[in-house]
Design a protein around this motif. Structure first.
Motif, PDB file in Angstrom:
ATOM      1  N   ASN A  65      -6.500 -24.204 -31.567  1.00  0.00           N
ATOM      2  CA  ASN A  65      -5.613 -23.878 -30.466  1.00  0.00           C
ATOM      3  C   ASN A  65      -4.180 -23.842 -30.993  1.00  0.00           C
ATOM      4  O   ASN A  65      -3.586 -24.883 -31.292  1.00  0.00           O
ATOM      5  CB  ASN A  65      -5.752 -24.923 -29.356  1.00  0.00           C
ATOM      6  CG  ASN A  65      -4.981 -24.538 -28.108  1.00  0.00           C
ATOM      7  OD1 ASN A  65      -3.810 -24.198 -28.158  1.00  0.00           O
ATOM      8  ND2 ASN A  65      -5.654 -24.599 -26.974  1.00  0.00           N
ATOM      9  N   ALA A  66      -3.629 -22.641 -31.128  1.00  0.00           N
ATOM     10  CA  ALA A  66      -2.314 -22.471 -31.749  1.00  0.00           C
ATOM     11  C   ALA A  66      -1.214 -23.170 -30.957  1.00  0.00           C
ATOM     12  O   ALA A  66      -0.326 -23.802 -31.534  1.00  0.00           O
ATOM     13  CB  ALA A  66      -1.996 -20.983 -31.884  1.00  0.00           C
ATOM     14  N   GLU A  67      -1.262 -23.051 -29.646  1.00  0.00           N
ATOM     15  CA  GLU A  67      -0.220 -23.649 -28.808  1.00  0.00           C
ATOM     16  C   GLU A  67      -0.250 -25.168 -28.912  1.00  0.00           C
ATOM     17  O   GLU A  67       0.792 -25.826 -29.053  1.00  0.00           O
ATOM     18  CB  GLU A  67      -0.398 -23.212 -27.354  1.00  0.00           C
ATOM     19  CG  GLU A  67       0.720 -23.675 -26.440  1.00  0.00           C
ATOM     20  CD  GLU A  67       0.582 -23.120 -25.031  1.00  0.00           C
ATOM     21  OE1 GLU A  67       1.460 -23.398 -24.201  1.00  0.00           O
ATOM     22  OE2 GLU A  67      -0.407 -22.404 -24.774  1.00  0.00           O
ATOM     23  N   TYR A  68      -1.445 -25.750 -28.840  1.00  0.00           N
ATOM     24  CA  TYR A  68      -1.597 -27.202 -28.938  1.00  0.00           C
ATOM     25  C   TYR A  68      -1.140 -27.689 -30.318  1.00  0.00           C
ATOM     26  O   TYR A  68      -0.443 -28.697 -30.435  1.00  0.00           O
ATOM     27  CB  TYR A  68      -3.063 -27.570 -28.692  1.00  0.00           C
ATOM     28  CG  TYR A  68      -3.381 -29.033 -28.839  1.00  0.00           C
ATOM     29  CD1 TYR A  68      -3.021 -29.940 -27.852  1.00  0.00           C
ATOM     30  CD2 TYR A  68      -4.067 -29.503 -29.958  1.00  0.00           C
ATOM     31  CE1 TYR A  68      -3.318 -31.291 -27.981  1.00  0.00           C
ATOM     32  CE2 TYR A  68      -4.373 -30.847 -30.093  1.00  0.00           C
ATOM     33  CZ  TYR A  68      -3.999 -31.734 -29.105  1.00  0.00           C
ATOM     34  OH  TYR A  68      -4.299 -33.073 -29.244  1.00  0.00           O
ATOM     35  N   GLU A 122       7.769 -17.828 -31.516  1.00  0.00           N
ATOM     36  CA  GLU A 122       7.218 -16.751 -30.692  1.00  0.00           C
ATOM     37  C   GLU A 122       6.241 -15.896 -31.493  1.00  0.00           C
ATOM     38  O   GLU A 122       5.190 -15.494 -30.980  1.00  0.00           O
ATOM     39  CB  GLU A 122       8.363 -15.896 -30.135  1.00  0.00           C
ATOM     40  CG  GLU A 122       9.209 -16.616 -29.084  1.00  0.00           C
ATOM     41  CD  GLU A 122      10.372 -15.767 -28.600  1.00  0.00           C
ATOM     42  OE1 GLU A 122      10.630 -14.705 -29.221  1.00  0.00           O
ATOM     43  OE2 GLU A 122      11.029 -16.158 -27.609  1.00  0.00           O
ATOM     44  N   LEU A 125       2.887 -17.867 -31.971  1.00  0.00           N
ATOM     45  CA  LEU A 125       2.053 -17.909 -30.767  1.00  0.00           C
ATOM     46  C   LEU A 125       1.488 -16.537 -30.433  1.00  0.00           C
ATOM     47  O   LEU A 125       0.336 -16.421 -29.996  1.00  0.00           O
ATOM     48  CB  LEU A 125       2.870 -18.453 -29.589  1.00  0.00           C
ATOM     49  CG  LEU A 125       3.294 -19.919 -29.699  1.00  0.00           C
ATOM     50  CD1 LEU A 125       4.160 -20.324 -28.510  1.00  0.00           C
ATOM     51  CD2 LEU A 125       2.076 -20.832 -29.783  1.00  0.00           C
ATOM     52  N   GLU A 126       2.280 -15.507 -30.631  1.00  0.00           N
ATOM     53  CA  GLU A 126       1.813 -14.149 -30.344  1.00  0.00           C
ATOM     54  C   GLU A 126       0.659 -13.767 -31.267  1.00  0.00           C
ATOM     55  O   GLU A 126      -0.280 -13.070 -30.869  1.00  0.00           O
ATOM     56  CB  GLU A 126       2.967 -13.156 -30.522  1.00  0.00           C
ATOM     57  CG  GLU A 126       2.587 -11.708 -30.257  1.00  0.00           C
ATOM     58  CD  GLU A 126       2.201 -11.444 -28.806  1.00  0.00           C
ATOM     59  OE1 GLU A 126       1.438 -10.471 -28.581  1.00  0.00           O
ATOM     60  OE2 GLU A 126       2.654 -12.204 -27.926  1.00  0.00           O
ATOM     61  N   THR A 129      -2.405 -17.230 -30.655  1.00  0.00           N
ATOM     62  CA  THR A 129      -2.888 -17.728 -29.364  1.00  0.00           C
ATOM     63  C   THR A 129      -4.157 -16.992 -28.959  1.00  0.00           C
ATOM     64  O   THR A 129      -4.188 -15.756 -28.931  1.00  0.00           O
ATOM     65  CB  THR A 129      -1.817 -17.561 -28.270  1.00  0.00           C
ATOM     66  OG1 THR A 129      -0.671 -18.339 -28.625  1.00  0.00           O
ATOM     67  CG2 THR A 129      -2.344 -18.037 -26.927  1.00  0.00           C
ATOM     68  N   ASP A 130      -5.178 -17.751 -28.657  1.00  0.00           N
ATOM     69  CA  ASP A 130      -6.470 -17.171 -28.272  1.00  0.00           C
ATOM     70  C   ASP A 130      -6.412 -16.726 -26.815  1.00  0.00           C
ATOM     71  O   ASP A 130      -6.172 -17.542 -25.918  1.00  0.00           O
ATOM     72  CB  ASP A 130      -7.584 -18.201 -28.465  1.00  0.00           C
ATOM     73  CG  ASP A 130      -8.955 -17.634 -28.143  1.00  0.00           C
ATOM     74  OD1 ASP A 130      -9.082 -16.394 -28.129  1.00  0.00           O
ATOM     75  OD2 ASP A 130      -9.881 -18.416 -27.885  1.00  0.00           O
ATOM     76  N   LYS A 131      -6.646 -15.443 -26.580  1.00  0.00           N
ATOM     77  CA  LYS A 131      -6.578 -14.917 -25.216  1.00  0.00           C
ATOM     78  C   LYS A 131      -7.960 -14.799 -24.583  1.00  0.00           C
ATOM     79  O   LYS A 131      -8.111 -14.273 -23.488  1.00  0.00           O
ATOM     80  CB  LYS A 131      -5.879 -13.547 -25.224  1.00  0.00           C
ATOM     81  CG  LYS A 131      -4.441 -13.619 -25.751  1.00  0.00           C
ATOM     82  CD  LYS A 131      -3.819 -12.247 -25.854  1.00  0.00           C
ATOM     83  CE  LYS A 131      -2.361 -12.325 -26.273  1.00  0.00           C
ATOM     84  NZ  LYS A 131      -2.159 -12.914 -27.595  1.00  0.00           N
ATOM     85  N   GLU A 162      -7.199 -29.705 -26.644  1.00  0.00           N
ATOM     86  CA  GLU A 162      -6.706 -28.464 -27.244  1.00  0.00           C
ATOM     87  C   GLU A 162      -6.732 -27.334 -26.231  1.00  0.00           C
ATOM     88  O   GLU A 162      -5.870 -26.451 -26.259  1.00  0.00           O
ATOM     89  CB  GLU A 162      -7.556 -28.105 -28.467  1.00  0.00           C
ATOM     90  CG  GLU A 162      -7.278 -28.974 -29.679  1.00  0.00           C
ATOM     91  CD  GLU A 162      -8.109 -28.576 -30.880  1.00  0.00           C
ATOM     92  OE1 GLU A 162      -9.036 -27.747 -30.712  1.00  0.00           O
ATOM     93  OE2 GLU A 162      -7.843 -29.088 -31.981  1.00  0.00           O
TER      94      GLU A 162
END
Length: 238
Positions: A65-68, A122, A125-126, A129-131, A162
């Motif tokens: 999880n990139a954001e976590y 940015e 995350l771009e 980040t898993d969408k 996560e």
């Protein structure tokens, strides 16, 4: 040195060496270069020493999880007093491997003129980040199959956090418990569990339920002259 403080070498008095201006300037340049190298080495040693005490795993860019992960990275930077954009970017590189390292190499070329942490953040995350729903499915679908109950619970909680760092304690507890075998769930008193730490402690006491060695049980085949249709049965494991 003799009594007059002249330098002597093998009974020969050494003459005083006169340095001209060009040599002085050359020595000054060498001195400045040495200071620059020393400062660079100290900076590298400082960052290396700081990152060794980071409570953070490396980022590979796969199934994480990139954001976590980035939130934890920023918290660790704050904890170690790494606040400037330049230092954060340098430290970030130390925690990237595989796909993460490839991203940094390309991004550093594109954003080196910008040099702000926000721009790198940015872009990170771009890119990572898993969408989709794969991490959510993995977290909520993770169940205990074998091994240690405590290891399972710790891994399950990590996956849940996560996916949603703000997930309530009660939701985490329920999700961890329902992933356990029914016979283990039935041994847990719901009224006594109010924190995940409490649940972990409870599960440690139940490790013997799943760590018993399997026993071989031999089931004899039915005699051939029996009235019951005989079926040869082989030993099985329980």
């Amino acid at each position: 040195m003799d009594n007059d403080r002249n330098f002597i070498f093998k009974d020969y008095t050494l003459e005083e060496f006169q340095m001209d201006k060009s040599e002085e300037l050359e020595n000054d340049s060498i001195s400045e270069f040495k200071q620059f190298i020393t400062g660079l080495q100290q900076k590298t040693i400082y960052l290396g020493a700081a990152t060794r005490s980071f409570v953070l795993e490396v980022f590979k860019g796969k199934s994480q999880n990139a954001e976590y992960w980035l939130q934890n990275f920023e918290l660790e930077c704050d904890r170690h007093g790494i606040v400037s954009d330049e230092k954060k970017i340098e430290v970030l590189r130390l925690f990237l491997v595989e796909n993460g390292n490839e991203w940094f190499s390309g991004t550093h070329v594109k954003l080196s003129s910008v040099g702000t942490w926000i721009a790198y953040r940015e872009s990170f995350l771009e890119t990572f980040t898993d969408k989709g729903w794969i991490n959510v499915r993995m977290a909520f679908g993770y169940k205990f199959l074998w091994g240690s109950l405590l290891d399972y619970a710790l891994k399950k909680e990590k996956l849940l956090l996560e996916v949603d760092p703000e997930m309530s304690i009660k939701t985490r507890i329920y999700s961890i418990v329902v992933g356990l075998p029914i016979y283990v769930q039935d041994r847990i008193d719901k009224a006594e569990i109010n924190t995940t730490e409490n649940l972990m402690s409870y599960l440690r006491k139940l490790e013997s339920l799943v760590n018993r060695k399997p026993q071989k049980v031999t089931v004899k085949s039915v005699p051939a002259n029996s009235n019951v249709n005989s079926v040869e049965k082989k030993p099985y494991i329980i």
